[in-house]
Design a protein around this motif. Structure first.
Motif, PDB file in Angstrom:
ATOM      1  N   THR A 226     -30.361  -7.337  22.585  1.00  0.00           N
ATOM      2  CA  THR A 226     -30.268  -8.466  21.658  1.00  0.00           C
ATOM      3  C   THR A 226     -29.056  -9.348  21.883  1.00  0.00           C
ATOM      4  OG1 THR A 226     -29.028  -7.213  19.992  1.00  0.00           O
ATOM      5  CG2 THR A 226     -31.429  -7.062  19.910  1.00  0.00           C
ATOM      6  N   GLY A 227     -28.030  -8.818  22.524  1.00  0.00           N
ATOM      7  CA  GLY A 227     -26.795  -9.577  22.672  1.00  0.00           C
ATOM      8  C   GLY A 227     -25.990  -9.638  21.396  1.00  0.00           C
ATOM      9  N   ALA A 228     -26.442  -8.973  20.358  1.00  0.00           N
ATOM     10  CA  ALA A 228     -25.749  -8.961  19.064  1.00  0.00           C
ATOM     11  C   ALA A 228     -25.092  -7.606  18.849  1.00  0.00           C
ATOM     12  CB  ALA A 228     -26.730  -9.256  17.936  1.00  0.00           C
ATOM     13  N   ASP A 229     -24.208  -7.565  17.879  1.00  0.00           N
ATOM     14  CA  ASP A 229     -23.558  -6.302  17.547  1.00  0.00           C
ATOM     15  C   ASP A 229     -24.076  -5.811  16.208  1.00  0.00           C
ATOM     16  OD1 ASP A 229     -21.977  -4.159  17.835  1.00  0.00           O
ATOM     17  OD2 ASP A 229     -20.057  -5.210  17.694  1.00  0.00           O
ATOM     18  N   LEU A 230     -23.874  -4.521  15.954  1.00  0.00           N
ATOM     19  CA  LEU A 230     -24.303  -3.957  14.685  1.00  0.00           C
ATOM     20  C   LEU A 230     -23.363  -4.372  13.563  1.00  0.00           C
ATOM     21  CD1 LEU A 230     -25.259  -0.316  15.694  1.00  0.00           C
ATOM     22  CD2 LEU A 230     -26.755  -2.263  15.336  1.00  0.00           C
ATOM     23  N   ASP A 231     -23.787  -4.094  12.345  1.00  0.00           N
ATOM     24  CA  ASP A 231     -22.966  -4.389  11.187  1.00  0.00           C
ATOM     25  C   ASP A 231     -21.626  -3.662  11.301  1.00  0.00           C
ATOM     26  OD1 ASP A 231     -23.318  -5.412   8.149  1.00  0.00           O
ATOM     27  OD2 ASP A 231     -22.115  -3.590   8.207  1.00  0.00           O
ATOM     28  N   THR A 232     -20.564  -4.333  10.888  1.00  0.00           N
ATOM     29  CA  THR A 232     -19.215  -3.771  11.014  1.00  0.00           C
ATOM     30  C   THR A 232     -19.092  -2.436  10.297  1.00  0.00           C
ATOM     31  OG1 THR A 232     -18.330  -6.014  11.097  1.00  0.00           O
ATOM     32  CG2 THR A 232     -16.767  -4.246  10.656  1.00  0.00           C
TER      33      THR A 232
ATOM     34  N   VAL B 155     -18.041   2.508  22.786  1.00  0.00           N
ATOM     35  CA  VAL B 155     -19.024   1.784  21.981  1.00  0.00           C
ATOM     36  C   VAL B 155     -18.473   1.416  20.613  1.00  0.00           C
ATOM     37  CG1 VAL B 155     -20.056   3.830  20.935  1.00  0.00           C
ATOM     38  CG2 VAL B 155     -21.429   1.800  21.279  1.00  0.00           C
ATOM     39  N   PHE B 156     -17.457   2.179  20.140  1.00  0.00           N
ATOM     40  CA  PHE B 156     -16.925   1.930  18.803  1.00  0.00           C
ATOM     41  C   PHE B 156     -15.784   0.934  18.794  1.00  0.00           C
ATOM     42  CE2 PHE B 156     -18.612   6.321  18.528  1.00  0.00           C
ATOM     43  CZ  PHE B 156     -19.629   6.053  17.643  1.00  0.00           C
ATOM     44  N   GLN B 157     -15.376   0.464  19.961  1.00  0.00           N
ATOM     45  CA  GLN B 157     -14.320  -0.530  19.991  1.00  0.00           C
ATOM     46  C   GLN B 157     -14.861  -1.870  19.531  1.00  0.00           C
ATOM     47  OE1 GLN B 157     -12.745  -0.616  23.936  1.00  0.00           O
ATOM     48  NE2 GLN B 157     -12.040   1.520  23.875  1.00  0.00           N
ATOM     49  N   LYS B 158     -14.068  -2.604  18.762  1.00  0.00           N
ATOM     50  CA  LYS B 158     -14.514  -3.890  18.220  1.00  0.00           C
ATOM     51  C   LYS B 158     -14.694  -4.886  19.344  1.00  0.00           C
ATOM     52  CE  LYS B 158     -12.614  -3.634  13.562  1.00  0.00           C
ATOM     53  NZ  LYS B 158     -11.759  -4.299  12.567  1.00  0.00           N
ATOM     54  N   ARG B 159     -15.772  -5.629  19.233  1.00  0.00           N
ATOM     55  CA  ARG B 159     -16.046  -6.678  20.206  1.00  0.00           C
ATOM     56  C   ARG B 159     -15.546  -8.005  19.675  1.00  0.00           C
ATOM     57  NH1 ARG B 159     -22.253  -6.598  21.461  1.00  0.00           N
ATOM     58  NH2 ARG B 159     -21.596  -8.078  23.041  1.00  0.00           N
ATOM     59  N   SER B 160     -15.006  -8.809  20.552  1.00  0.00           N
ATOM     60  CA  SER B 160     -14.544 -10.127  20.121  1.00  0.00           C
ATOM     61  C   SER B 160     -15.735 -11.058  19.981  1.00  0.00           C
ATOM     62  CB  SER B 160     -13.562 -10.702  21.143  1.00  0.00           C
ATOM     63  OG  SER B 160     -14.188 -10.787  22.399  1.00  0.00           O
ATOM     64  N   GLY B 161     -15.637 -11.955  19.028  1.00  0.00           N
ATOM     65  CA  GLY B 161     -16.716 -12.907  18.828  1.00  0.00           C
ATOM     66  C   GLY B 161     -18.013 -12.229  18.476  1.00  0.00           C
ATOM     67  N   ARG B 162     -17.980 -11.391  17.469  1.00  0.00           N
ATOM     68  CA  ARG B 162     -19.176 -10.638  17.089  1.00  0.00           C
ATOM     69  C   ARG B 162     -20.319 -11.578  16.705  1.00  0.00           C
ATOM     70  NH1 ARG B 162     -20.821  -9.248  11.979  1.00  0.00           N
ATOM     71  NH2 ARG B 162     -22.273  -7.505  11.840  1.00  0.00           N
ATOM     72  N   THR B 163     -21.471 -11.317  17.217  1.00  0.00           N
ATOM     73  CA  THR B 163     -22.650 -12.127  16.911  1.00  0.00           C
ATOM     74  C   THR B 163     -23.319 -11.588  15.665  1.00  0.00           C
ATOM     75  OG1 THR B 163     -22.951 -12.438  19.259  1.00  0.00           O
ATOM     76  CG2 THR B 163     -24.807 -12.999  17.826  1.00  0.00           C
ATOM     77  N   MET B 164     -23.641 -12.474  14.776  1.00  0.00           N
ATOM     78  CA  MET B 164     -24.349 -12.045  13.567  1.00  0.00           C
ATOM     79  C   MET B 164     -25.758 -11.630  13.916  1.00  0.00           C
ATOM     80  SD  MET B 164     -22.448 -12.073  10.975  1.00  0.00           S
ATOM     81  CE  MET B 164     -23.657 -11.995   9.678  1.00  0.00           C
TER      82      MET B 164
END
Length: 494
Positions: free
Chosen positions: A346-352, A371-380
């Motif tokens: 999807t190119g998106a990230d899961l809910d924070t 996988v648990f590291q925060k991604r910059s510019g999280r996609t809704m």
């Protein structure tokens, strides 16, 4: 005997629904005037309405043989008959030939429907686009094309066509439901409710409408109003598993675990292939202290739902709370793998909140992963499905507070993040993602809305007056479009 009198009498009887008597009169007309093509066409139409499609095809072919030149109506109706006989190649050939003779919006619509039956969504969209070039003010064509764009995730184009449909017909209920669902999926509940309020004037007994309104109230954390609307939707459609699923979700959010179990059990009996229902059922069983059945429900959920990471995370939390560290470690590893696949797809990230819970549990279990590291510019994350189904918010630990989460439905659902709870995992995948879009039709009866003793008669009116959050309010919706290819409708033939 008079041919014309029998012909007119046959038309009247067909209009009254007396198809067999009508057919017999057209047969009599054909005996009186065997050379009349119109008599044969009316006989064929009566046969179609009686469900005798092979005989209808033979009659239309007989009429075609008597024609001096091609008649688009005969070829259109032949295509419709072949569709019901599931002879799609012959149907396509006849409909395309009919379009060559005459550009008619019904022929375009039937050809697009044929492509959908063959799972060729791209060709169906192209057909509707071609139809709109010839009939730019046809609201039904714009609405159906908008729904197809919603199915394929092209929300901007869907919104444009739905807006065009509402411009030509502000009371188009299918367009109103679809537009409201899109607003709902973007968490704009007030605008969605405004759309549903207009639709409710025309289709007050639509289960999908009340269902979607209920999930709007759920998103606004007006849980009593949501339950009231869902109860009304359930009264109108008692065997709709989505409504039962939503009822279970709302009761689970209100920590009414016995009621949640009741509705989720009914939903799972109607749709035993949906892993998300088993997941919510397992959560309710956990709070009812039924560890053995909760574990079985989780196992079933994991096996049925192979993509949603939240299923594995919920199960991992359950196993950790019941001192099964090895099983929890196995589930958290599966959760990581699913998150990676989800991001790639999807190119998106899961809910924070989901990721935070996963990271905490992984730390407790001694599992480390990037996988648990925060991604910059999280996609809704947006809703993947345009059918009516709420996005779940799952409560996992025993001292969880109320969580708000929902997925709007219809040609349109939304994902709604939960609020505060010890361990709350929202679903990232709509249970109905791969089901064909459901179509909504408005029932004709009127049912009295369920309400608590202190609430007003009109749920929608209470929303307008901004009353207490527990005041009853309005309705919900499902996927606005319905395929009528398997129904014998008079309007299929022209």
């Amino acid at each position: 005997m008079c041919e014309y009198a029998n012909y007119v009498q046959g038309l009247i009887l067909r209009q009254e629904g007396k198809i067999q008597e009508s057919f017999e009169l057209f047969q009599l007309c054909n005996i009186l005037n065997p050379s009349s093509i119109e008599n044969i066409k009316q006989m064929a139409r009566a046969l179609f309405l009686l469900g005798r499609h092979k005989l209808a095809v033979e009659a239309y072919i007989q009429a075609e043989n008597k024609c001096d030149k091609a008649d688009w109506e005969i070829h259109h109706n032949l295509g419709v008959c072949y569709m019901h006989l599931k002879e799609y190649d012959n149907a396509r050939e006849q409909l395309i030939f009919a379009l060559e003779q005459n550009k008619h919006h019904q022929t375009f619509a039937m050809l697009a429907k044929l492509y959908l039956l063959e799972n060729d969504v791209a060709s169906s969209i192209n057909t509707y686009r071609a139809a709109i070039e010839y009939f730019p003010e046809n609201g039904d064509l714009h609405t159906t094309l908008g729904l197809l764009f919603m199915q394929t995730g092209k929300h901007q184009q869907a919104f444009e066509h739905l807006g065009t449909a509402l411009t030509f017909d502000p009371n188009n209920t299918r367009a109103l439901l679809a537009a409201g669902s899109m607003m709902q999926s973007h968490q704009d509940f007030d605008v969605a409710l405004a759309k549903y309020r207009v639709a409710a004037q025309s289709i007050p007994e639509s289960p999908p409408l009340w269902n979607n309104i209920a999930m709007c109230f759920f998103g606004k954390k007006k849980y009593v109003a949501a339950i009231s609307c869902l109860k009304r939707a359930n009264y109108l459609a008692p065997f709709d598993w989505k409504i039962l699923y939503n009822l279970g979700l709302v009761h689970l959010t209100m920590q009414q675990y016995t009621s949640a179990f009741h509705f989720l059990s009914a939903a799972v009996n109607l749709r035993p292939t949906k892993g998300h229902i088993f997941m919510l059922l397992a959560i309710s069983l956990t709070y009812l202290d039924d560890e053995e059945n909760a574990r079985q429900a989780y196992e079933q959920a994991v096996s049925l739902e192979s993509r949603d990471p939240s299923v594995c995370l919920n199960y991992a939390v359950f196993l950790q709370n019941h001192d099964d560290a090895e099983g929890a470690r196995r589930m958290i590893n599966e959760f990581e793998a699913r998150v990676v696949r989800f991001r790639q797809a999807t190119g998106a990230d899961l809910d924070t909140e989901v990721m935070e819970i996963g990271a905490k549990l992984a730390a407790i279990l001694g599992v480390s992963g990037s996988v648990f590291q925060k991604r910059s510019g999280r996609t809704m994350l947006e809703a993947e499905d345009e059918t009516v189904l709420p996005s779940e918010k799952l409560i996992i630990t025993k001292d969880a507070d109320q969580d708000g989460g929902e997925t709007p439905q219809d040609a349109d659902n939304t994902l709604n993040p939960p609020e505060n709870s010890t361990l709350l995992v929202p679903s990232t995948h709509n249970p109905e993602l791969h089901d064909p879009p459901a179509e909504t039709e408005a029932p004709d009866q009127e049912a009295t809305p369920l309400k608590s003793e202190q609430e007003e008669q009109d749920p929608m009116a209470s929303e307008q007056e901004e009353q207490d959050p527990d005041t009853l309010e309005g309705p919900l919706e499902d996927s606005p479009e319905n395929d009528e290819a398997d129904k014998y409708q008079d309007e299929d033939l022209v």
